[in-house]
Design a protein around this motif. Structure first.
Motif, PDB file in Angstrom:
ATOM      1  N   LEU A  99       0.843  -1.190   0.000  1.00 32.09           N
ATOM      2  CA  LEU A  99       0.000   0.000   0.000  1.00 32.09           C
ATOM      3  C   LEU A  99       0.880   1.242   0.000  1.00 32.09           C
ATOM      4  N   LYS A 100       0.787   2.026  -1.060  1.00 29.74           N
ATOM      5  CA  LYS A 100       1.561   3.256  -1.157  1.00 29.74           C
ATOM      6  C   LYS A 100       0.712   4.410  -0.646  1.00 29.74           C
ATOM      7  N   SER A 121       2.276  -1.547   5.971  1.00 25.83           N
ATOM      8  CA  SER A 121       1.714  -1.252   4.649  1.00 25.83           C
ATOM      9  C   SER A 121       1.798  -2.446   3.709  1.00 25.83           C
ATOM     10  N   MET A 122       2.130  -3.643   4.247  1.00 25.25           N
ATOM     11  CA  MET A 122       2.236  -4.835   3.426  1.00 25.25           C
ATOM     12  C   MET A 122       1.400  -5.968   4.002  1.00 25.25           C
ATOM     13  N   TYR A 123       0.760  -6.725   3.091  1.00 23.82           N
ATOM     14  CA  TYR A 123      -0.124  -7.811   3.482  1.00 23.82           C
ATOM     15  C   TYR A 123       0.095  -8.994   2.554  1.00 23.82           C
ATOM     16  N   LYS A 124       0.081 -10.196   3.147  1.00 24.47           N
ATOM     17  CA  LYS A 124       0.139 -11.428   2.367  1.00 24.47           C
ATOM     18  C   LYS A 124      -1.268 -11.739   1.876  1.00 24.47           C
ATOM     19  N   ALA A 125      -1.420 -11.894   0.550  1.00 19.40           N
ATOM     20  CA  ALA A 125      -2.744 -12.093  -0.038  1.00 19.40           C
ATOM     21  C   ALA A 125      -3.005 -13.556  -0.358  1.00 19.40           C
ATOM     22  N   THR A 126      -4.215 -13.998  -0.055  1.00 19.18           N
ATOM     23  CA  THR A 126      -4.704 -15.302  -0.479  1.00 19.18           C
ATOM     24  C   THR A 126      -6.078 -15.076  -1.105  1.00 19.18           C
TER      25      THR A 126
END
Length: 244
Positions: A105-106, A113-118
């Motif tokens: 996420l900028k 601001s970072m997420y592991k996506a599934t």
């Protein structure tokens, strides 16, 4: 001679079987790796949507969090700190990207601001993009919900470049760089008057502070629904200034 020939045949068959087993094991390993790579291969189209849950908080019972990842690569975050600020909501806007199943996420000034996506949700990562190792029973997951948009608890404060001409109202949001049509409301009429008095030339973009919500409205051409910014509160223009 017969015994020697039998021994040689047995040795040859054993060597062939052993070699075949090694190739089979190697092929099995490659297949497993391929399966894992496919499992981790997730696209932006698959990640788009809304995620909701309660994330851990250092000095409160939790942070009710909603993250909306839009198809135009913009995001909207709503955070409500439980038992703090009388339930007031805080908002963040910006743009997002996806790389190796990590959503970045900028525009986030403070905090992760970072997420592991599934396919089923997002997992919050630490400031370095690593998985958070918790000694307690803390949950850093935000499950996906069915809808691709949500109703915010309150108005979203933002800055943008506003233009009014030929009955068109357009707002380019500073945090994302995206332009949206503006719904005609009483507050928009007040903006029109101030804009007309402040502009120095036609179609000049003026920086404005407003509060409102993003909602889908019918487009001026056809029946298509377009994402529109509805101004709930006009604050002020900042003539001569640009988006920071």
């Amino acid at each position: 001679m017969r015994n020697l020939l039998s021994i040689c045949l047995i040795a040859l068959l054993f060597a062939c079987n052993n070699n075949a087993s090694k190739h089979a094991a190697k092929d099995s390993t490659i297949t497993k790796e391929d399966d894992n790579s496919k499992a981790d291969d997730i696209t932006m189209q698959e990640v788009e949507g809304v995620y909701q849950g309660t994330l851990p908080c250092a000095d409160c019972p939790g942070i009710a969090t909603t993250i909306q990842l839009n198809e135009d690569s913009t995001f909207l975050i709503e955070q409500v700190y439980k038992d703090r600020n009388k339930g007031s909501a805080f908002y963040s806007l910006g743009t997002w990207s996806l790389s190796d199943s990590i959503v970045s996420l900028k525009g986030i000034k403070d905090g992760p601001s970072m997420y592991k996506a599934t396919l089923n949700g997002l997992q919050q990562l630490d400031m370095q993009g690593k998985e958070i190792v918790s000694t307690g029973n803390l949950n850093f997951n935000l499950p996906r919900v069915a809808n691709k948009s949500f109703n915010t608890k309150s108005n979203i404060p933002l800055e943008g470049m506003f233009v009014y001409y030929a009955d068109s109202h357009l707002l380019t949001v500073c945090a994302t760089g995206k332009t949206y049509p503006v719904e005609l409301t009483k507050e928009t009429v007040n903006m029109e008057k101030d804009y007309s008095a402040l502009k120095k030339k036609d179609k000049e973009a003026l920086l404005v502070n407003v509060e409102g919500t993003f909602e889908f409205r019918p487009s001026m051409e056809g029946d298509k629904q377009v994402l529109t910014f509805v101004v709930r509160k006009f604050i002020k223009f900042l003539p001569g200034e640009k988006c920071k």
